[in-house]
Structure formats: structure tokens, C-alpha cells
Design an enzyme around this catalytic site. Structure first.
Site, short mmCIF file in Angstrom:
data_model
loop_
_atom_site.label_atom_id
_atom_site.label_comp_id
_atom_site.label_asym_id
_atom_site.label_seq_id
_atom_site.Cartn_x
_atom_site.Cartn_y
_atom_site.Cartn_z
CD GLU A 91 1.02 -12.02 9.23
OE1 GLU A 91 1.81 -11.12 9.60
OE2 GLU A 91 1.41 -13.03 8.62
CB SER A 92 -1.81 -6.75 12.41
OG SER A 92 -3.14 -7.06 11.98
#
Length: 429
Positions: free
Chosen positions: A110-111
Site C-alpha cells: 500500500e505505502s
């Protein structure tokens, strides 16, 4: 008859014994599980032990997604370096909830475990919530802070949401796909297959390729971590212990003051508390939870206890009609350059009516703000009056009433020495 009664008695005693043994066994099993979690020196060993999701029958897609990490191990270790502050906490939460440990790796895709990263779709934080989803999950987003970037709040929201999706679809791969794609799209795919009397397993659903590859990518990362030696990757060890501790603040406070009192850098503060949009932590309806390195919490609390000066030096100013940045800077005894830097205002950009900007607070405003805060606090307390006796000290009075010397001074607006017969206001909640 006596023999029958004796036999029944022996049977009851046996049942009771085995029941107690089972209860003791359950307690022992819980204790062993806790001890086992603490046994691992390296957090990666604990993570591997919690993996629960099987790879797909045809692993070609997985191998393809593994290639970039296997060919460039530095890329994976950069992500691991970013995760060091947060991974222990996420693992603890995933384990506590009985979820597959693969979930702790979701922020990798995701990040890249960077809570400050923001996508083109305005998704933010470790778990990359878009504004609408964040709002639905109760993550506050305002001029002061964005809880989509808050480590604790966003992790709790993400795990709550994933557990909700698992309860709905009764399958972790479907729950993970729904986290990426949305539960509506997964519902439609399940309904289509059910109507056609086809399999409703994750691999047999006609899902968009990005949703399937989202799950495959997670499984690829899991496979690399589970079999790092096979891929020739040496994972940077992460200690199996907490990196940070929580502390609550009940009053507005400058971030620069927090870093000074905690003896940490601004970079460290921002890494652990990335939710804050301004130079001030604004305490609205409830206390704010800050994260500090484990060894710095005590330092911060001790220094805060003895700190006497104002805790805030900035506030929000609403731009009025016809005002420009030069006038506002002059009025607040600062420079245009400083206002532009603090508020992220481009050099040649004009201010607009009603625009909110952060400006230095004058001493008059600081004292007015402190007085208002004090009044609000006093409204939440009942008070008693203590009459000072011979031999009394502020320290003894504070200890007797479960408060602090500084708090008594604050309640009585006095720094003077005690005198016999003096009346002190003591608050009780």
C-alpha cells in the site's frame, strides 16, 4: 446401592478433575503462546510463524511478481528500513486479533510502510485510505490533523475493516481483494458465479486483474519473506520489541516544544506522528495520543511536569477581505517568508477570503487562550478549599490529594510560598 453411589462419586470426581485439567491446559496454552511470541529475537521469525495463506495452485503470476524484489533486494530492504518503527506494533495487533500474519505485510504494497506517502487518488497513510473511506471508518480529517496518517488510528481502522470483510466473505483472500477493490465488486462477482452455479473460490471468480494481482503481490512478498534464503535475500533484522510508547496530551502544545521536552528530532517526531498538518497539536474534544520512542516517554513526561511557560505559540487566522500576506505578517510581528514557509504558500500566490493560515500568537493571545483553557478545565471539576496548617508543604498537599505541585499553583494562580491560614483551591474530578 452403596457401590453404585461410590461409583457415581468416583465418576463425578474424575469429570471434575479432567475439567480442571482442561481449564489449566487452556490457560497454559495461552501463556505458552505469549511466551512464544516473546521468544523470537528477530521479528521476522515471529512473522513467518504466523503466515496462514496458501500460494495459488499455479504460481507463475507469483514468480513474476517476486522477480523485482529477488533481483533488487536493496528495494525490499529499503521498505524494511521504513517499517522498523511500526512493524512490531502492527504484528502485535494482527496477532492479538487472530488474523493471518500476511495482513501485517499489506502496508508494504500500500505505502511501502511510509505513512507520509499520498497517492494520486488522495489516499494517505500506511494503509492508504481515501478521504471518503477514512471518514466512513471514523478517521478525523481537519485543518489540524489527518488521522488516516495516524499510526494507531489508521491501523485500528484498517484491521477493523479487514475483519468486517472477512466476516462478510468468510475468506481472507476475498477480504483482501475487497480491501483493494471494494466489497460491492466482490459481491457482484460472487453473485454472478452463484447464479451460474460455478465455484466461488477466489481463484475462480472473474475479478478485475488489478484485484487479483493485489492479492498475488501480497502472497509474493509473503513467499520471499518465508523463503528469503532460497531467493538469496538477507532480510535486515528487526528486534522483536516495541519501538514506541503512547502518551496522551490534554492541552494544545507546539510540536517544537514536544520535540524539545522529549529530546528527539523533528524528523523522529514526524515519523511517529505523521497525522499533524500544522506546527501545533490542537486538543479538541478528547486528548490526543502521541507516539514517542520507548526510551523518551519518561523524559518527556518529567520535563512537561516542570515546564512553566506557555505551550502554544501559533494559532489559525482567517484571512479577511482585502488583506494580503504582508499586512498579516506585520500585524503578527513575523515575516512574509516565514508565513509562506509555515503554511506552504507559493511565493507569488495571493491569499483568498476566509483562507486559514497559521500565524504566531501574541503574548496577549497566549494568556487569553490559557485563561480560556483553564476556565474550561475548572468547569469539569468540583473544588474543595484547603486551609494551610503549620508545617504544610506544597509537595505534601499535592501527594495527599493525588495531584502535582504545578497543578496546585495553576489552580491558585500563584507561585508564592505557603502561609499559615492560606486558602488553597484543590480540584477533584
Amino acid at each position: 446401592m452403596i457401590l453404585k453411589r461410590n461409583g457415581l462419586f468416583v465418576l463425578l470426581i474424575s469429570i471434575l478433575f479432567w475439567a480442571c485439567s482442561l481449564i489449566s491446559f487452556d490457560v497454559l496454552a495461552d501463556k505458552l503462546a505469549q511466551n512464544q511470541a516473546q521468544y523470537y529475537a528477530n521479528l521476522w521469525d515471529r512473522i513467518r510463524n504466523g503466515f496462514a495463506l496458501a500460494l495459488p495452485p499455479d504460481s507463475k503470476a507469483i514468480r513474476k511478481l517476486e522477480a523485482p524484489y529477488a533481483q533488487n533486494p536493496q528495494m525490499l530492504n529499503r521498505i524494511i528500513a521504513s517499517s522498523e518503527r511500526y512493524l512490531y506494533y502492527v504484528v502485535e495487533e494482527v496477532e492479538r486479533r487472530g488474523m493471518p500474519m500476511e495482513i501485517a505485510l499489506l502496508p508494504v504494497i500500500e505505502s511501502a510502510y511510509n505513512p507520509l506517502v499520498k497517492s494520486n487518488s488522495q489516499a494517505a497513510g500506511l494503509w492508504q485510505f481515501i478521504p471518503a473511506t477514512g471518514k466512513t471508518l471514523g478517521l478525523a480529517q481537519n485543518v489540524w490533523h489527518d488521522d488516516r496518517r495516524d499510526i494507531i488510528a489508521s491501523t485500528e481502522a484498517a484491521l477493523d475493516y479487514l475483519q468486517y470483510l472477512y466476516r462478510k466473505f468468510d475468506n481472507w483472500k476475498l477480504a483482501i481483494a475487497a480491501y483493494n477493490l471494494g466489497e460491492g465488486a466482490i459481491n457482484k462477482a460472487l453473485t454472478r458465479n452463484s447464479h451460474k452455479k460455478r465455484s466461488i473460490s477466489f481463484y475462480d471468480l472473474n475479478l478485475p486483474i488489478e484485484a487479483k494481482y493485489y492479492v498475488y503481490r501480497l502472497l509474493a512478498i509473503k513467499d520471499i519473506i518465508a523463503n528469503s534464503r532460497k531467493y538469496g535475500i538477507q532480510l535486515q533484522p528487526i528486534p522483536n520489541r516495541p519501538y514506541f510508547d503512547k502518551v496522551k496530551v490534554h492541552e494544545h502544545i507546539d510540536i517544537s516544544l514536544v520535540t524539545r521536552l522529549a529530546n528527539i528530532s523533528e524528523v523522529e517526531f514526524n515519523a511517529l506522528n505523521p497525522a499533524y498538518n500544522r506546527y501545533v497539536i490542537k486538543v479538541l474534544d478528547e486528548p490526543r495520543t502521541l507516539l514517542l520512542p520507548k526510551n523518551n516517554k519518561g523524559i518527556f513526561l518529567r520535563n512537561l511536569e516542570t515546564y512553566q511557560d506557555p505551550r502554544v505559540s501559533w494559532h489559525i487566522y482567517h484571512v479577511k477581505k482585502g488583506e494580503n500576506i504582508k499586512e498579516i505578517a506585520a500585524r503578527h510581528r513575523t515575516t512574509v517568508k516565514q508565513l509562506q514557509a509555515i503554511n506552504g504558500i507559493a511565493r507569488n500566490k495571493n491569499l483568498t477570503l476566509g483562507q486559514k493560515i497559521l500565524v504566531p500568537q501574541t503574548m496577549m493571545e497566549v494568556h487569553a487562550g490559557n485563561a480560556a483553557q483553564k476556565k474550561k478545565q475548572l468547569q469539569n471539576y468540583q473544588s474543595r478549599v484547603y486551609i494551610v496548617k503549620k508545617g504544610d508543604t506544597l509537595y505534601e498537599i499535592a501527594r495527599r490529594y493525588g495531584t502535582t505541585v504545578n497543578q496546585i499553583k495553576l489552580w491558585n494562580n500563584s507561585n508564592e510560598n505557603l502561609s499559615i491560614g492560606q486558602k488553597l483551591v484543590i480540584m477533584k474530578s
